[in-house]
Design a protein around this motif. Structure first.
Motif, PDB file in Angstrom:
ATOM      1  N   ALA A 480       0.846  -1.202   0.000  1.00  0.00           N
ATOM      2  CA  ALA A 480       0.000   0.000   0.000  1.00  0.00           C
ATOM      3  C   ALA A 480       0.875   1.243   0.000  1.00  0.00           C
ATOM      4  CB  ALA A 480      -0.924   0.013   1.226  1.00  0.00           C
ATOM      5  N   TYR A 481       0.294   2.331  -0.518  1.00  0.00           N
ATOM      6  CA  TYR A 481       0.987   3.626  -0.528  1.00  0.00           C
ATOM      7  C   TYR A 481       0.042   4.680   0.024  1.00  0.00           C
ATOM      8  CZ  TYR A 481       3.565   7.701  -2.224  1.00  0.00           C
ATOM      9  OH  TYR A 481       4.250   8.883  -2.310  1.00  0.00           O
ATOM     10  N   ILE A 482       0.481   5.361   1.067  1.00  0.00           N
ATOM     11  CA  ILE A 482      -0.286   6.465   1.652  1.00  0.00           C
ATOM     12  C   ILE A 482       0.387   7.759   1.218  1.00  0.00           C
ATOM     13  CG2 ILE A 482      -1.167   7.518   3.761  1.00  0.00           C
ATOM     14  CD1 ILE A 482      -2.286   4.756   3.287  1.00  0.00           C
ATOM     15  N   ASN A 483      -0.250   8.492   0.310  1.00  0.00           N
ATOM     16  CA  ASN A 483       0.377   9.692  -0.268  1.00  0.00           C
ATOM     17  C   ASN A 483       0.178  10.906   0.637  1.00  0.00           C
ATOM     18  OD1 ASN A 483       1.705  11.363  -1.979  1.00  0.00           O
ATOM     19  ND2 ASN A 483       0.154  11.386  -3.576  1.00  0.00           N
ATOM     20  N   ILE A 484       0.616  10.751   1.867  1.00  0.00           N
ATOM     21  CA  ILE A 484       0.580  11.840   2.849  1.00  0.00           C
ATOM     22  C   ILE A 484       1.970  11.875   3.500  1.00  0.00           C
ATOM     23  CG2 ILE A 484      -0.506  12.757   4.930  1.00  0.00           C
ATOM     24  CD1 ILE A 484      -2.963  11.052   4.256  1.00  0.00           C
ATOM     25  N   PRO A 485       2.731  12.924   3.295  1.00  0.00           N
ATOM     26  CA  PRO A 485       4.094  12.947   3.854  1.00  0.00           C
ATOM     27  C   PRO A 485       4.076  12.863   5.371  1.00  0.00           C
ATOM     28  CG  PRO A 485       3.478  15.096   2.980  1.00  0.00           C
ATOM     29  CD  PRO A 485       2.403  14.157   2.565  1.00  0.00           C
ATOM     30  N   GLN A 486       4.765  11.861   5.889  1.00  0.00           N
ATOM     31  CA  GLN A 486       4.817  11.612   7.318  1.00  0.00           C
ATOM     32  C   GLN A 486       6.245  11.646   7.854  1.00  0.00           C
ATOM     33  OE1 GLN A 486       1.900  10.784   9.626  1.00  0.00           O
ATOM     34  NE2 GLN A 486       1.362  12.163   7.953  1.00  0.00           N
ATOM     35  N   ALA A 487       7.152  12.122   7.013  1.00  0.00           N
ATOM     36  CA  ALA A 487       8.546  12.292   7.415  1.00  0.00           C
ATOM     37  C   ALA A 487       9.194  13.234   6.419  1.00  0.00           C
ATOM     38  CB  ALA A 487       9.279  10.952   7.458  1.00  0.00           C
ATOM     39  N   ALA A 488      10.296  13.835   6.811  1.00  0.00           N
ATOM     40  CA  ALA A 488      11.015  14.736   5.908  1.00  0.00           C
ATOM     41  C   ALA A 488      12.501  14.624   6.186  1.00  0.00           C
ATOM     42  CB  ALA A 488      10.540  16.175   6.083  1.00  0.00           C
ATOM     43  N   GLY A 489      13.295  14.796   5.128  1.00  0.00           N
ATOM     44  CA  GLY A 489      14.728  14.644   5.298  1.00  0.00           C
ATOM     45  C   GLY A 489      15.530  15.589   4.452  1.00  0.00           C
ATOM     46  N   LEU A 490      16.816  15.290   4.330  1.00  0.00           N
ATOM     47  CA  LEU A 490      17.748  16.126   3.588  1.00  0.00           C
ATOM     48  C   LEU A 490      17.914  15.586   2.170  1.00  0.00           C
ATOM     49  CD1 LEU A 490      20.530  16.528   6.303  1.00  0.00           C
ATOM     50  CD2 LEU A 490      18.892  18.271   5.583  1.00  0.00           C
ATOM     51  N   ALA A 491      17.841  16.482   1.193  1.00  0.00           N
ATOM     52  CA  ALA A 491      18.122  16.111  -0.185  1.00  0.00           C
ATOM     53  C   ALA A 491      19.627  16.065  -0.405  1.00  0.00           C
ATOM     54  CB  ALA A 491      17.469  17.113  -1.135  1.00  0.00           C
ATOM     55  N   THR A 492      20.048  15.527  -1.534  1.00  0.00           N
ATOM     56  CA  THR A 492      21.471  15.519  -1.866  1.00  0.00           C
ATOM     57  C   THR A 492      21.997  16.946  -1.924  1.00  0.00           C
ATOM     58  OG1 THR A 492      20.790  15.353  -4.187  1.00  0.00           O
ATOM     59  CG2 THR A 492      21.466  13.330  -3.095  1.00  0.00           C
ATOM     60  N   ASP A 493      23.261  17.132  -1.554  1.00  0.00           N
ATOM     61  CA  ASP A 493      23.814  18.478  -1.390  1.00  0.00           C
ATOM     62  C   ASP A 493      24.388  19.067  -2.668  1.00  0.00           C
ATOM     63  OD1 ASP A 493      23.398  18.477   1.478  1.00  0.00           O
ATOM     64  OD2 ASP A 493      25.022  17.019   1.562  1.00  0.00           O
ATOM     65  N   SER A 494      24.942  18.233  -3.540  1.00  0.00           N
ATOM     66  CA  SER A 494      25.620  18.729  -4.734  1.00  0.00           C
ATOM     67  C   SER A 494      25.217  17.887  -5.931  1.00  0.00           C
ATOM     68  CB  SER A 494      27.141  18.678  -4.554  1.00  0.00           C
ATOM     69  OG  SER A 494      27.577  17.329  -4.440  1.00  0.00           O
ATOM     70  N   LEU A 495      25.482  18.425  -7.116  1.00  0.00           N
ATOM     71  CA  LEU A 495      25.119  17.691  -8.324  1.00  0.00           C
ATOM     72  C   LEU A 495      25.918  16.396  -8.429  1.00  0.00           C
ATOM     73  CD1 LEU A 495      23.483  17.578 -10.902  1.00  0.00           C
ATOM     74  CD2 LEU A 495      25.297  18.877 -12.045  1.00  0.00           C
ATOM     75  N   SER A 496      27.183  16.410  -8.058  1.00  0.00           N
ATOM     76  CA  SER A 496      27.981  15.185  -8.144  1.00  0.00           C
ATOM     77  C   SER A 496      27.435  14.110  -7.211  1.00  0.00           C
ATOM     78  CB  SER A 496      29.447  15.487  -7.819  1.00  0.00           C
ATOM     79  OG  SER A 496      29.573  16.046  -6.529  1.00  0.00           O
ATOM     80  N   THR A 497      27.019  14.504  -5.995  1.00  0.00           N
ATOM     81  CA  THR A 497      26.422  13.547  -5.064  1.00  0.00           C
ATOM     82  C   THR A 497      25.096  13.031  -5.596  1.00  0.00           C
ATOM     83  OG1 THR A 497      27.442  14.750  -3.227  1.00  0.00           O
ATOM     84  CG2 THR A 497      25.692  13.203  -2.684  1.00  0.00           C
ATOM     85  N   HIS A 498      24.314  13.929  -6.169  1.00  0.00           N
ATOM     86  CA  HIS A 498      23.023  13.562  -6.739  1.00  0.00           C
ATOM     87  C   HIS A 498      23.199  12.554  -7.874  1.00  0.00           C
ATOM     88  CE1 HIS A 498      18.769  14.404  -7.743  1.00  0.00           C
ATOM     89  NE2 HIS A 498      19.159  14.240  -8.998  1.00  0.00           N
ATOM     90  N   VAL A 499      24.151  12.826  -8.754  1.00  0.00           N
ATOM     91  CA  VAL A 499      24.425  11.913  -9.862  1.00  0.00           C
ATOM     92  C   VAL A 499      24.893  10.563  -9.333  1.00  0.00           C
ATOM     93  CG1 VAL A 499      25.970  11.495 -11.816  1.00  0.00           C
ATOM     94  CG2 VAL A 499      24.867  13.718 -11.555  1.00  0.00           C
ATOM     95  N   GLY A 500      25.746  10.579  -8.305  1.00  0.00           N
ATOM     96  CA  GLY A 500      26.212   9.331  -7.715  1.00  0.00           C
ATOM     97  C   GLY A 500      25.064   8.494  -7.165  1.00  0.00           C
ATOM     98  N   GLN A 501      24.115   9.148  -6.503  1.00  0.00           N
ATOM     99  CA  GLN A 501      22.951   8.430  -5.983  1.00  0.00           C
ATOM    100  C   GLN A 501      22.138   7.804  -7.111  1.00  0.00           C
ATOM    101  OE1 GLN A 501      19.290  10.557  -4.695  1.00  0.00           O
ATOM    102  NE2 GLN A 501      19.789   9.802  -2.645  1.00  0.00           N
ATOM    103  N   ARG A 502      21.924   8.572  -8.187  1.00  0.00           N
ATOM    104  CA  ARG A 502      21.138   8.052  -9.322  1.00  0.00           C
ATOM    105  C   ARG A 502      21.875   6.923 -10.038  1.00  0.00           C
ATOM    106  NH1 ARG A 502      18.320  11.216  -6.490  1.00  0.00           N
ATOM    107  NH2 ARG A 502      16.499  12.205  -7.432  1.00  0.00           N
TER     108      ARG A 502
END
Length: 875
Positions: A480-502
Motif C-alpha cells: 500500500a501507498y499512503i500519499n501523505i508525507p509523514q517524514a522529511a529529510g535532507l536532499a542531496t547536497d551537490s550535483l555530483s552527489t546527486h548523480v552518484g545516488q542516481r
C-alpha cells in the motif's frame, strides 16, 4: 604596390567616420533622426493609420534598436528592418500605456484572422463542454453526460471487453491505414483540437480519451517510421536511422507503460486503528547509519521516540555501521537501542538483516537517518496491517525540507516540482492501484513475517528496497501507498552527489532486470510486471537520450537522412505527435512534473547512467553500494567542470551544427532547406536543454548547515520583563526560529527571550536570543538547550503531525508555454554561468562571441517600448 589594403582596422574606421562625419556630429545626427522620424511617421500613418505621435519622445519607443546621439554603421539597416516590421503590424494603444498588436493591411492578414477565429471558437466550445460536464444542478441531480460516465454498466466485464475490442479495432485502423499528407494534416488537427478542448475538463474520462489519442498518434508515428522513413539506399543513413528509431521505440514503450501506470492513481486513505490499544502490534523502529554526523541522526532518533504509539509496544534502534562511540553514548543517554555488527557485508541490507536477529517486533518501521518522522506516522500507516493480514508493506512519500541540487543551484526551491515529486506524488499512487507499490528504503513499515519468509532484506542488488518489495509480492503479499508525507529529510547536497545516488539506483534496477526480471518467474500479476518493468526500463534512458541530443547532427554533418521523408511529411507526423503527447502528459503530470523539465533531468543523468546500466546487464555483480552523503557545506559559488564535461561537449557539437546549418542554407542544396531547418530547430532545442543542464552544474554557496523550514503555527514569546506576546512561527530549523510579532519593534536585537510552544495540551519553554529584527519579524537562536529541552523542541516543530501536509499546495498546474520560457531562461543562465566561471583567457574569447551575438540581435525587429521614453531617458 597598393598599400591601402595594409591600413590598420582602426585607421579604416577613422576614414569611414571622416567620410560620413555628418552622421557623427550631434546637431547633424539630430537632424538626421528628425528626418527619419518624419519619414517613419508618414509611412506608418499612411499604411496602418497610426495615432498621432509625440515627436519629442516617440521615436526611440518605436525604434528601440537606435541609440540617441550615437550613430552606428548598421543603423540605417536597423531602421529599415524595424520600419518594415511596424508597417506590417499595427500597434494600437489600449488605455494610456499598454500596446496591443493587431494585424491590419498586412500580407499576413488572413492567417492571424483564421487563428483568432479558431481560438475564439475553441474557447466557446471548451466553455460549453465544461459547463455540460462540471455543472451540478443540485446535490441529487447530474447532467446526462455525468450519468453516462458514472453508470454501473461500465463496471460489467462483458461491456468492458466489448468496448475494449471496439477501441482496439478502431486504433488498428487509424494506426496502420496510410494517409495522404492532406488527410494526415486533417487527422492530426482534429486530434489536437479534441485534446486541446478536453485538457481543462475534470474527471477520469477526458484523461482516458487524451491517453487514447496520444497512444494512437504516437503508435501511428512509429508505424510510419518503420514502414516509410528508413533510407535503405544509404548504409550510413540506414545505420543512424535505425539508432534513432530504436530510441524512439524505447520512448514510445516507456510512454505506454507510463500511461498504464498513472492513468488512475488510487489515492488510498489511512485505515483507522481499533480503539483497544492492546490489539495494536509491536513496532521496531530501525534507523540505519554509516558515515553521517550525529547532528543529522539526532533529530530522527528523538522524533522516533515521540511517535504516538503505546510505549510498551515501541522500540527504537540506531543501527550504526560506522561503529562510533559518540553514537553509542547518545543512544544510552536518550534511551534507545544501539546495534553494531562486526562487518559491513551487504551494506544497508546486511545492516537491517543483522538487526532482525536482535529484535522481535511484529512490524518494522525504517527511516534513513536524516528522515525525521512526524508523531502521527504509525497512526497513519499501521491500520492497513491490522485490517489486512496479507499486507506486507506500507510506504509513504520521501519529502525533503532542503533543496536538491536542481533547486539550490537554479534558485527555484518550492517553485518548480523537483525530480522526486513525479514518483512520490503520482507514480507510486498509480502503482498502488495495481498492488505494485515499491519499497523505497525509508519512511515505510514492513511486516516482519513477510521479510522472514523471503529470507531477509534482498542483498543481491544495490537497490535492496525495490528488490525486497518485489520478492514479497512474488509470495502473494499486498502493498500500500499512503500519499501523505509523514517524514522529511535532507536532499542531496551537490550535483555530483546527486548523480552518484542516481547511478546506484540505475545500477540496482538494471541488476533486478537481469537477476530477477519482473517479466519472468511466478507470483506477479501482469499489471505488477508492467509497473516493475517500467521502473527498470526508465533507467536505461541514457543511450536514447544521448541519441536524441545528437540525432539532428546526422543530416547537418554527414548529409545522412535518418528520417527519409519529405519536409512536409516530417512536419505533419513529428510536430503534432509531440504536441499531443506534451498536452496529455501536462494534464496527467502537471502538478508533479512541469513540461520540458523531464528532458533536463534526463540530459543531466544520461551520460552517467549509461555505463552502469549497460555493465549491470552483462555483469550484474559488478559495482558496489555507495552511501549518499547528506548535510555537506559549500563555502563559495563554483562551477563543477568535471561533472559538466558531457553537457559541454554535447552543447558544443550542437552549436557547431547550428553554424554549419546556417552555412548550408545559404550555400548548400536548396532542395535540402526544409529538412535542414527541421534539423536545426531540433539542434537548437537540444542546445537549450543542454544549457539548462549546464546551469545545474553551477554550484551555489551553502554555508548554513541548518535548513530553514517554512511554517505557520501559533506560539508565545516572553521577554525579560515577564511580558508575553502571542506570535506566529514563520520558519524553524534545529538551531533557530523565525517569529512574527503582533506589532512592529516590540523586541530589540540581542534580547534574551523565552519561546513557548506546545504539543497537544503540553507547553514547553525554550531559552532564545534575538539575533535579528525587522519591523514585526524577528529571528531567534536557541540558547544551550538541555537534552530534554532539545527533545521537546523537536517534538514541537519537526514532529508536528501537520508539519509537511502542504507540500504539494505550493505548485500550480503545469502550463507548457510558461515551462518552456522557464527552461529557456535557465538555459541562458547556464551559458552566462560559463562566462562567469570561465578561466581568464577563455573569458576574453567568450566575451567577443557574446558581443557578436548582441550585435546580430540588435538587427532583430522589436515590439515598441511601453511607457514614455523621452530623449534623455533613452540614454
Amino acid at each position: 604596390m597598393n598599400t591601402s589594403s595594409l591600413v590598420s582596422p582602426k585607421h579604416n574606421i577613422g576614414r569611414v567616420k571622416s567620410r560620413y562625419r555628418f552622421f557623427f556630429e550631434e546637431n547633424s545626427y539630430s537632424v538626421f533622426m528628425s528626418l527619419l522620424l518624419t519619414m517613419a511617421y508618414f509611412v506608418l500613418h499612411a499604411f496602418i493609420k497610426l495615432e498621432r505621435i509625440d515627436f519629442d519622445n516617440a521615436f526611440y519607443r518605436y525604434f528601440p534598436q537606435l541609440k540617441p546621439n550615437r550613430f552606428r554603421l548598421g543603423d540605417p539597416i536597423r531602421f529599415v528592418i524595424q520600419l518594415t516590421f511596424l508597417t506590417l503590424v499595427k500597434f494600437k494603444r489600449d488605455g494610456k500605456q499598454a500596446v496591443e498588436k493587431e494585424s491590419k493591411y498586412s500580407i499576413f492578414k488572413i492567417l492571424p484572422l483564421f487563428i483568432d477565429w479558431a481560438m475564439r471558437f475553441d474557447k466557446w466550445f471548451t466553455l460549453r463542454v465544461r459547463q455540460s460536464l462540471n455543472k451540478e444542478i443540485n446535490e441529487n441531480t447530474q447532467t446526462g453526460f455525468q450519468k453516462l460516465t458514472s453508470a454501473d454498466f461500465w463496471e460489467k466485464p462483458h461491456i468492458t471487453k466489448i468496448l475494449l475490442a471496439a477501441v482496439l479495432f478502431l486504433l488498428a485502423i487509424f494506426i496502420t491505414v496510410p494517409f495522404s499528407l492532406e488527410a494526415q494534416a486533417i487527422f492530426m488537427s482534429l486530434i489536437l483540437f479534441i485534446a486541446y478542448s478536453l485538457r481543462g475538463i475534470k474527471g477520469p474520462l477526458p484523461t482516458i480519451v487524451m491517453i487514447t489519442l496520444s497512444i494512437t498518434t504516437s503508435t501511428r508515428y512509429i508505424w510510419w517510421r518503420v514502414n516509410e522513413t528508413l533510407n535503405w539506399g544509404d548504409p550510413i543513413a540506414l545505420f543512424l536511422g535505425f539508432g534513432l528509431l530504436a530510441a524512439e521505440a524505447y520512448a514510445w514503450f516507456i510512454l505506454i507503460l507510463g500511461f498504464f501506470q498513472t492513468m488512475r492513481p488510487l489515492k488510498r486513505k489511512p485505515v483507522k486503528l481499533p480503539k483497544d490499544t492492546s490489539s495494536w502490534p509491536t513496532v521496531d523502529v530501525y534507523i540505519p547509519t554509516y558515515n553521517e554526523p550525529l547532528s543529522v541522526v539526532k533529530p530522527t532518533t528523538i522524533s522516533a521516540l515521540a511517535l504516538d504509539w503505546p510505549e510498551d509496544k515501541l522500540n527504537v534502534y540506531i543501527l550504526d555501521d560506522g561503529k562510533r562511540d559518540e553514537f553509542k553514548e547518545f543512544a544510552a543517554e536518550i534511551g534507545v537501542g544501539y546495534i553494531v555488527r562486526p562487518n559491513n557485508f551487504h551494506a544497508k541490507a546486511g545492516n537491517l538483516n543483522h538487526a532482525m536477529r536482535y529484535t522481535d517486533g511484529e512490524l518494522i518501521a525504517i527511516f534513513d537517518c536524516d528522515h525525521v518522522p512526524v508523531r502521527s506516522f504509525l497512526q497513519m500507516t499501521i491500520g492497513q496491517f491490522v485490517e489486512d493480514p496479507k499486507m506486507c508493506l506500507v510506504q509513504t512519500p520521501h519529502h525533503f525540507f532542503s533543496a536538491d541540487p536542481f533547486e539550490k543551484n537554479l534558485g527555484n526551491f518550492a517553485q518548480t516540482p523537483n525530480e522526486n515529486m513525479l514518483f512520490y506524488g503520482l507514480i507510486q499512487d498509480g502503482n498502488d492501484l495495481w498492488d505494485a507499490t515499491f519499497f523505497c528504503g525509508s519512511c515505510a513499515v514492513i511486516r516482519r513475517s513477510a521479510i522472514e519468509e523471503i529470507g531477509g532484506f534482498a542483498f543481491e542488488t544495490v537497490t535492496e528496497d525495490a528488490h525486497t518489495a518485489l520478492k514479497m509480492q512474488r509470495k502473494g503479499y499486498r502493498t500500500a501507498y499512503i500519499n501523505i508525507p509523514q517524514a522529511a529529510g535532507l536532499a542531496t547536497d551537490s550535483l555530483s552527489t546527486h548523480v552518484g545516488q542516481r547511478i546506484r539506483w540505475a545500477r540496482g534496477m538494471a541488476q533486478i532486470f537481469r537477476v530477477d526480471n519482473p517479466l519472468l518467474g511466478r507470483g506477479l500479476s501482469l499489471s505488477q510486471r508492467f509497473c516493475y518493468l517500467n521502473a527498470a526500463m526508465h533507467f536505461f534512458s541514457g543511450i536514447p537520450r544521448i541519441v536524441f541530443l545528437t540525432a539532428p547532427l546526422a543530416l547537418i554533418y554527414f548529409d545522412a537522412y535518418i528520417i527519409y521523408a519529405p519536409f512536409l511529411a516530417i512536419l505533419l507526423y513529428v510536430v503534432p505527435t509531440l504536441m499531443q503527447v506534451k498536452i496529455t502528459n501536462s494534464r496527467i503530470q502537471g502538478k508533479w512534473r512541469y513540461s520540458f523539465w523531464g528532458e533536463v533531468y534526463e540530459a543531466v543523468l544520461a551520460w552517467y547512467i549509461l555505463k552502469p546500466t549497460t555493465v549491470a546487464l552483462f555483469a550484474p555483480n559488478k559495482g558496489k553500494f555507495n552511501v549518499t552523503e547528506k548535510g555537506g557545506l559549500t563555502d563559495k559559488d563554483f562551477y563543477d567542470w568535471e561533472i559538466s564535461k558531457p553537457y559541454l561537449f554535447l552543447a558544443t557539437i550542437n552549436l557547431i551544427g547550428l553554424v554549419v546549418g546556417v552555412f548550408r542554407i545559404f550555400f548548400g542544396d536548396p532542395v535540402q532547406i526544409g529538412v535542414l531547418l527541421i534539423s536545426m530547430a531540433w539542434a537548437l532545442y537540444n542546445f537549450m536543454i543542454l544549457g539548462a543542464a549546464i546551469a545545474v552544474a553551477a554550484e551555489a554557496k551553502q554555508v548554513r548547515r541548518s535548513h530553514r523550514i517554512t511554517a505557520n503555527f501559533p506560539a508565545a514569546l516572553r521577554d525579560a520583563n515577564g511580558r508575553t506576546y502571542k506570535v506566529r512561527v514563520t520558519d524553524f530549523s534545529d538551531v533557530g526560529v523565525g517569529v512574527q510579532l503582533p506589532a512592529d519593534d516590540l523586541i530589540n536585537v540581542e534580547t534574551d527571550v523565552d519561546l513557548i510552544m506546545s504539543r497537544g495540551r503540553r507547553q514547553f519553554s525554550f531559552p532564545c536570543k534575538v539575533i535579528n529584527a525587522r519591523k514585526n519579524r524577528i529571528g531567534l537562536i536557541l540558547s544551550n538547550l538541555t537534552l530534554e529541552q532539545e527533545k521537546n523542541y523537536i517534538e514541537s516543530t519537526f514532529s508536528r503531525a501537520d508539519a509537511w501536509l502542504g507540500w504539494q499546495e505550493n505548485f500550480t498546474h503545469d502550463l507548457p508555454s510558461e515551462s518552456f520560457k522557464h527552461v529557456k531562461q535557465t538555459s541562458i543562465r547556464g551559458f552566462k554561468s560559463l562566462i562567469l566561471h570561465a578561466p581568464a583567457k577563455a573569458k576574453k574569447y567568450i566575451t567577443k562571441i557574446g558581443n557578436i551575438l548582441i550585435l546580430v540581435g540588435s538587427f532583430m525587429p522589436q515590439k515598441p517600448k511601453l511607457g514614455n521614453l523621452n530623449y534623455e531617458s533613452a540614454n
